[in-house]
Scaffold this motif. Structure first.
Motif, PDB file in Angstrom:
ATOM      1  N   LEU A   3      33.710 -47.772 -64.851  1.00 25.27           N
ATOM      2  CA  LEU A   3      33.087 -48.014 -66.144  1.00 25.27           C
ATOM      3  C   LEU A   3      33.955 -47.398 -67.229  1.00 25.27           C
ATOM      4  CD1 LEU A   3      29.269 -47.268 -65.600  1.00 25.27           C
ATOM      5  CD2 LEU A   3      30.469 -49.452 -65.414  1.00 25.27           C
ATOM      6  N   VAL A   5      33.486 -46.411 -71.083  1.00 26.06           N
ATOM      7  CA  VAL A   5      32.456 -46.220 -72.106  1.00 26.06           C
ATOM      8  C   VAL A   5      33.156 -45.871 -73.408  1.00 26.06           C
ATOM      9  CG1 VAL A   5      30.337 -45.014 -72.728  1.00 26.06           C
ATOM     10  CG2 VAL A   5      30.903 -45.378 -70.316  1.00 26.06           C
ATOM     11  N   ALA A  54      25.988 -53.259 -64.217  1.00 23.92           N
ATOM     12  CA  ALA A  54      25.332 -53.519 -65.498  1.00 23.92           C
ATOM     13  C   ALA A  54      24.060 -52.686 -65.651  1.00 23.92           C
ATOM     14  CB  ALA A  54      25.009 -55.009 -65.625  1.00 23.92           C
ATOM     15  N   ALA A  57      25.097 -49.067 -66.274  1.00 26.99           N
ATOM     16  CA  ALA A  57      25.622 -48.964 -67.631  1.00 26.99           C
ATOM     17  C   ALA A  57      24.504 -48.968 -68.662  1.00 26.99           C
ATOM     18  CB  ALA A  57      26.596 -50.114 -67.900  1.00 26.99           C
ATOM     19  N   ARG A  61      23.854 -46.133 -71.513  1.00 27.83           N
ATOM     20  CA  ARG A  61      23.799 -46.483 -72.931  1.00 27.83           C
ATOM     21  C   ARG A  61      22.500 -45.988 -73.563  1.00 27.83           C
ATOM     22  NH1 ARG A  61      23.848 -51.351 -72.283  1.00 27.83           N
ATOM     23  NH2 ARG A  61      26.086 -51.666 -72.267  1.00 27.83           N
ATOM     24  N   ILE A  74      30.200 -50.783 -73.172  1.00 26.85           N
ATOM     25  CA  ILE A  74      30.647 -50.440 -71.826  1.00 26.85           C
ATOM     26  C   ILE A  74      31.259 -51.671 -71.162  1.00 26.85           C
ATOM     27  CG2 ILE A  74      29.953 -49.562 -69.556  1.00 26.85           C
ATOM     28  CD1 ILE A  74      27.681 -48.091 -70.900  1.00 26.85           C
ATOM     29  N   GLY A  75      32.415 -51.454 -70.550  1.00 26.11           N
ATOM     30  CA  GLY A  75      33.061 -52.472 -69.744  1.00 26.11           C
ATOM     31  C   GLY A  75      33.141 -51.996 -68.310  1.00 26.11           C
ATOM     32  N   ALA A  76      33.005 -52.910 -67.380  1.00 26.79           N
ATOM     33  CA  ALA A  76      33.045 -52.568 -65.958  1.00 26.79           C
ATOM     34  C   ALA A  76      34.058 -53.460 -65.266  1.00 26.79           C
ATOM     35  CB  ALA A  76      31.669 -52.729 -65.326  1.00 26.79           C
ATOM     36  N   ALA A  87      35.729 -53.383 -72.015  1.00 25.28           N
ATOM     37  CA  ALA A  87      35.045 -52.594 -73.050  1.00 25.28           C
ATOM     38  C   ALA A  87      35.486 -53.014 -74.442  1.00 25.28           C
ATOM     39  CB  ALA A  87      35.309 -51.104 -72.835  1.00 25.28           C
ATOM     40  N   ALA A  90      33.439 -56.120 -75.109  1.00 25.32           N
ATOM     41  CA  ALA A  90      31.986 -56.067 -74.940  1.00 25.32           C
ATOM     42  C   ALA A  90      31.292 -55.963 -76.295  1.00 25.32           C
ATOM     43  CB  ALA A  90      31.597 -54.888 -74.060  1.00 25.32           C
ATOM     44  N   THR A  95      26.831 -55.119 -71.432  1.00 23.83           N
ATOM     45  CA  THR A  95      27.933 -54.666 -70.599  1.00 23.83           C
ATOM     46  C   THR A  95      28.713 -55.871 -70.110  1.00 23.83           C
ATOM     47  OG1 THR A  95      26.725 -52.705 -69.846  1.00 23.83           O
ATOM     48  CG2 THR A  95      28.570 -53.422 -68.498  1.00 23.83           C
ATOM     49  N   THR A  97      31.130 -57.237 -67.448  1.00 20.21           N
ATOM     50  CA  THR A  97      31.591 -56.917 -66.106  1.00 20.21           C
ATOM     51  C   THR A  97      32.625 -57.932 -65.656  1.00 20.21           C
ATOM     52  OG1 THR A  97      29.416 -55.993 -65.550  1.00 20.21           O
ATOM     53  CG2 THR A  97      30.885 -56.505 -63.716  1.00 20.21           C
TER      54      THR A  97
END
Length: 318
Positions: A3, A5, A54, A57, A61, A74-76, A87, A90, A95, A97
């Protein structure tokens, strides 16, 4: 699964340690990435909490918003590069992903890949390799002839979604940052430069205290409408000398051509940190430079003994 953030510059870099502590409640593998980002390896946390990336995340958040009033994006992804790229794209409250790296990267511009700067991007675009998908389809030997053996292999792997960089908890800081907010929207160029002088002096003192030097500076200006502008430039040589940092900070500020812009705050970040003992210093015959460095060393000792405000530049003490 990693993740990434991120939070807005209005929260300030002081929020970053709190974010790291928050992520530490879910996983011990957390790496701060100043100024406004943190990476977390949550592969174990997904199994432990029985949640999807997700869903986990979303919990992070909500906690950041409830505890600190900061809305994060947030990116995953399966590795740090893809998580960072996700991210950046996003939207707040959602999120992004990356489940299929090849499909995610195919139409992205080549400059979006980690390690690809403007010069490398110009070289690649000159041969029609303007997207990650085209770079991924190119023969490895061609890329190595264009940008070098090691850089070519790294570029080829990253275009295919491969990033071998681990998330390193408690990693040594790669940058230092300081920021100043004005009590009102500041249009006076002199006041803005006083803030930059203060920031450069603070960063210089922190670098020298840690026996470090930096290779470049990045300036971020925040405006009344909460938008920001950033500029960065490499120093002639790695340094922690306040005069050199101040001169570059002023040059970055001048390059923005702000004129009557309503500035809410400024931030200065020293990047490319390294140990001072490994840095080369170009000797000069300028007695003023040597005198300034000796005075700086004496001032550092005085601040260490009597506090950070024991000795200040005249324009800041006024």
């Amino acid at each position: 699964m990693i993740l990434c953030v991120r939070y807005g510059p209005e929260a300030g870099e002081s929020f970053l340690p709190r974010l790291v502590d928050l992520l530490g409640e879910f996983t011990p593998v957390v790496e701060a990435a100043p100024p406004h980002e943190a990476l977390a390896d949550v592969r174990g946390a997904l199994r432990y909490f029985d949640r999807t990336p997700a869903e986990l995340a979303a919990v992070i958040r909500v906690r950041a918003l409830a505890l600190y009033g900061v809305d994060c994006v947030i990116g995953a992804g399966p590795n740090p590069m893809l998580a960072r790229m996700a991210a950046r794209e996003a939207r707040p409250g959602l999120t992004l992903t990356v489940d299929d790296p090849a499909a995610f990267l195919r139409d992205r511009p080549v400059v979006a890949l980690d390690g690809v700067g403007r010069a490398t991007a110009r070289t690649l675009c000159g041969y029609g390799l303007d997207s990650a998908g085209r770079v991924a389809d190119a023969p490895l030997a061609v890329l190595q002839r264009l940008v070098g053996a090691k850089a070519g292999r790294e570029l080829w792997e990253r275009a295919r979604g491969i990033d071998r960089t681990p998330v390193v908890p408690n990693a040594a800081a790669r940058s230092l940052a300081a920021e100043r907010s004005f009590p009102h929207d500041e249009t006076d160029r002199t006041e803005q430069r006083r803030a930059l002088l203060s920031l450069a002096a603070e960063l210089g003192a922190r670098l020298r205290t840690g026996n470090q030097v930096c290779r470049s500076l990045a300036l971020t200006v925040r405006y009344a409408d909460r938008s920001t502008t950033s500029r960065s430039r490499t120093l002639p040589e790695p340094t922690a000398h306040t005069a050199a940092l101040t001169a570059l900070a002023y040059a970055l500020h001048d390059s923005l051509g702000l004129q009557r812009a309503r500035v809410r705050g400024v931030a200065l970040r020293a990047e490319g940190l390294g140990p001072a003992e490994r840095a080369a210093h170009q000797l000069t015959f300028d007695p003023a430079d040597e005198k300034a460095r000796r005075i700086e060393a004496v001032a550092d000792r005085a601040r260490a003994k009597f506090g950070p405000r024991a000795i200040l530049p005249g324009s800041l003490a006024a």
